[in-house]
Write a protein that holds these residues in place. Structure first.
Motif, mmCIF file in Angstrom:
data_model
loop_
_atom_site.group_PDB
_atom_site.id
_atom_site.type_symbol
_atom_site.label_atom_id
_atom_site.label_comp_id
_atom_site.label_asym_id
_atom_site.label_seq_id
_atom_site.Cartn_x
_atom_site.Cartn_y
_atom_site.Cartn_z
ATOM 1 N N THR A 112 0.829 -1.205 0.000
ATOM 2 C CA THR A 112 0.000 0.000 0.000
ATOM 3 C C THR A 112 0.864 1.255 0.000
ATOM 4 O OG1 THR A 112 -0.128 -0.071 2.421
ATOM 5 C CG2 THR A 112 -1.896 -1.145 1.189
ATOM 6 N N GLY A 113 0.267 2.355 -0.410
ATOM 7 C CA GLY A 113 0.967 3.626 -0.446
ATOM 8 C C GLY A 113 0.990 4.285 0.920
ATOM 9 N N PRO A 114 1.721 5.399 1.036
ATOM 10 C CA PRO A 114 1.877 6.062 2.330
ATOM 11 C C PRO A 114 0.596 6.693 2.868
ATOM 12 C CG PRO A 114 2.860 7.366 0.570
ATOM 13 C CD PRO A 114 2.505 6.051 -0.028
ATOM 14 N N ALA A 115 -0.438 6.853 2.027
ATOM 15 C CA ALA A 115 -1.681 7.479 2.481
ATOM 16 C C ALA A 115 -2.834 6.497 2.613
ATOM 17 C CB ALA A 115 -2.076 8.608 1.520
ATOM 18 N N GLN A 116 -2.608 5.212 2.311
ATOM 19 C CA GLN A 116 -3.696 4.228 2.345
ATOM 20 C C GLN A 116 -3.824 3.617 3.736
ATOM 21 O OE1 GLN A 116 -3.628 1.321 -0.774
ATOM 22 N NE2 GLN A 116 -5.296 0.097 0.111
ATOM 23 N N THR A 117 -5.038 3.660 4.263
ATOM 24 C CA THR A 117 -5.284 3.125 5.601
ATOM 25 C C THR A 117 -5.712 1.659 5.539
ATOM 26 O OG1 THR A 117 -7.603 3.854 5.559
ATOM 27 C CG2 THR A 117 -5.966 5.374 6.499
ATOM 28 N N LEU A 118 -5.505 0.974 6.644
ATOM 29 C CA LEU A 118 -5.982 -0.393 6.844
ATOM 30 C C LEU A 118 -6.750 -0.431 8.156
ATOM 31 C CD1 LEU A 118 -2.730 -2.393 5.973
ATOM 32 C CD2 LEU A 118 -4.673 -1.979 4.447
ATOM 33 N N VAL A 119 -7.527 -1.480 8.353
ATOM 34 C CA VAL A 119 -8.261 -1.648 9.607
ATOM 35 C C VAL A 119 -7.416 -2.473 10.568
ATOM 36 C CG1 VAL A 119 -10.281 -2.649 10.724
ATOM 37 C CG2 VAL A 119 -10.521 -1.448 8.539
ATOM 38 N N ARG A 120 -7.177 -1.913 11.743
ATOM 39 C CA ARG A 120 -6.460 -2.607 12.809
ATOM 40 C C ARG A 120 -7.474 -3.080 13.836
ATOM 41 N NH1 ARG A 120 -2.148 -5.627 14.349
ATOM 42 N NH2 ARG A 120 -1.356 -5.092 16.418
ATOM 43 N N CYS A 121 -7.399 -4.363 14.178
ATOM 44 C CA CYS A 121 -8.364 -4.931 15.117
ATOM 45 C C CYS A 121 -7.636 -5.845 16.093
ATOM 46 C CB CYS A 121 -9.424 -5.716 14.343
ATOM 47 S SG CYS A 121 -10.639 -6.555 15.378
ATOM 48 N N VAL A 122 -7.989 -5.758 17.376
ATOM 49 C CA VAL A 122 -7.415 -6.633 18.402
ATOM 50 C C VAL A 122 -8.572 -7.243 19.187
ATOM 51 C CG1 VAL A 122 -5.884 -6.824 20.388
ATOM 52 C CG2 VAL A 122 -5.350 -5.186 18.561
ATOM 53 N N ARG A 123 -8.589 -8.567 19.278
ATOM 54 C CA ARG A 123 -9.657 -9.265 19.977
ATOM 55 C C ARG A 123 -9.080 -10.407 20.818
ATOM 56 N NH1 ARG A 123 -14.505 -10.795 16.044
ATOM 57 N NH2 ARG A 123 -13.036 -12.395 15.367
ATOM 58 N N VAL A 124 -9.882 -10.873 21.767
ATOM 59 C CA VAL A 124 -9.531 -12.039 22.579
ATOM 60 C C VAL A 124 -10.668 -13.039 22.476
ATOM 61 C CG1 VAL A 124 -9.153 -12.915 24.914
ATOM 62 C CG2 VAL A 124 -8.046 -10.816 24.196
ATOM 63 N N ARG A 125 -10.322 -14.301 22.253
ATOM 64 C CA ARG A 125 -11.344 -15.348 22.234
ATOM 65 C C ARG A 125 -11.238 -16.190 23.494
ATOM 66 N NH1 ARG A 125 -14.983 -16.249 18.740
ATOM 67 N NH2 ARG A 125 -14.877 -15.266 16.682
ATOM 68 N N SER A 126 -12.404 -16.589 24.005
ATOM 69 C CA SER A 126 -12.487 -17.380 25.230
ATOM 70 C C SER A 126 -13.435 -18.547 25.026
ATOM 71 C CB SER A 126 -12.999 -16.523 26.394
ATOM 72 O OG SER A 126 -12.176 -15.402 26.603
ATOM 73 N N ARG A 127 -13.267 -19.529 25.879
ATOM 74 C CA ARG A 127 -14.167 -20.691 25.902
ATOM 75 C C ARG A 127 -14.479 -21.000 27.354
ATOM 76 N NH1 ARG A 127 -12.982 -26.608 25.406
ATOM 77 N NH2 ARG A 127 -14.828 -27.621 24.533
ATOM 78 N N HIS A 128 -15.770 -21.001 27.687
ATOM 79 C CA HIS A 128 -16.221 -21.209 29.064
ATOM 80 C C HIS A 128 -15.552 -20.198 30.007
ATOM 81 C CE1 HIS A 128 -18.067 -24.683 27.424
ATOM 82 N NE2 HIS A 128 -16.991 -25.449 27.423
ATOM 83 N N GLY A 129 -15.388 -18.971 29.537
ATOM 84 C CA GLY A 129 -14.805 -17.926 30.367
ATOM 85 C C GLY A 129 -13.293 -17.935 30.440
ATOM 86 N N GLN A 130 -12.633 -18.894 29.776
ATOM 87 C CA GLN A 130 -11.173 -19.013 29.827
ATOM 88 C C GLN A 130 -10.576 -18.489 28.524
ATOM 89 O OE1 GLN A 130 -8.930 -20.298 32.329
ATOM 90 N NE2 GLN A 130 -7.579 -19.232 30.894
#
Length: 265
Positions: free
Chosen positions: A138-156
């Motif tokens: 990508t060029g110097p002016a093109q944005t991307l989507v940054r996403c941070v998530r956490v996955r859990s199972r049974h609260g863990q």
């Protein structure tokens, strides 16, 4: 090994991440308690001693301990210090590891999403750093989507997901990423995925991921680097997942093809 020696505590708190120090300390202590590294009824060092060893203020230590006490993991008594309640007992509630085949990848990811819970930690549309820009072309002016998530199972919690995605679609937003499967959202937003490359390696968890995975900074994690490309071989999505090794393992099936053509001279 005593988890509260100066050597053991070295590097567990980082000032170069956005998470507050008290939150990082809370995650570190929670991991020790839930893994049974601090036993039931065991005394924690006094506030001033923890503050000295970690080189932080007593106020920061007190905030972390109060949060753990509110969660029922610690009991604090004036003049008697702070002790653990139920240390190690919680390890029996940790579910058996998930088995996620590498084959039939997209179906497996949908299945995983449908049987786990996700928590969105952050979403933004920003200019990526140069190494990420180079991967996407990508060029110097093109944005991307940054996403941070956490996955859990049974609260863990078992997986810390950090991704960069090439899309301008308005539905690829924080509200939709806070629930369900990114793969399903890819379909809805017309993000074409024709090829996926994955690399699995063993790394050490950093302070921020450790906090959300309820681990100690520097512990070994299984790290998966997943790169999704469109039909033109353009990178569409770059995803790094840090998995707790006691919570998830990958299983790959390889079938031997018996109908090989015979070699000819």
């Amino acid at each position: 090994m005593d988890p509260f020696t100066t050597q053991s505590l070295e590097g567990i708190l980082r000032r170069d991440v956005h998470a507050p120090l008290y939150h990082q300390l809370q995650g570190f202590l929670r991991g020790l308690i839930e893994r049974g590294e601090i036993g039931d009824g065991e005394q924690l060092p006094r506030e001033e001693e923890l503050a000295r060893r970690l080189r932080i203020s007593r106020v920061t230590v007190r905030q972390a301990l109060q949060l753990l006490a509110s969660d029922g993991l610690l009991v604090r008594q004036r003049g008697r210090g702070t002790r653990v309640v139920g240390g190690g007992a919680r390890s029996s509630t940790i579910p058996m590891p998930l088995k996620t085949p590498l084959g039939e990848l997209l179906h497996s990811l949908d299945t995983l999403a449908g049987n786990t819970q996700v928590r969105l930690l952050g979403w933004e549309r920003v200019l990526p750093p140069q190494p990420v820009r180079d991967l996407f072309g990508t060029g110097p002016a093109q944005t991307l989507v940054r996403c941070v998530r956490v996955r859990s199972r049974h609260g863990q919690p078992f997986g810390y997901y950090a991704s960069w995605t090439r899309t301008e679609h308005p539905e690829f937003n924080a509200e939709n990423l806070a629930y369900g499967s990114r793969i399903e959202l890819f379909r809805r937003c017309g993000i074409e995925v024709m090829k996926v490359q994955q690399t699995v390696s063993a790394t050490r968890v950093d302070a921020l991921a450790a906090m959300h995975l309820q681990m100690s900074t520097g512990q070994a994690v299984m790290t998966l680097d997943r790169r999704s490309f469109n039909a033109d071989q353009q990178l569409q999505d770059l995803l790094e997942i840090q998995y707790r090794p006691d919570q998830l393992r990958y299983q790959m099936r390889m079938d031997y093809e018996t109908d090989h053509p015979e070699a000819s001279a």
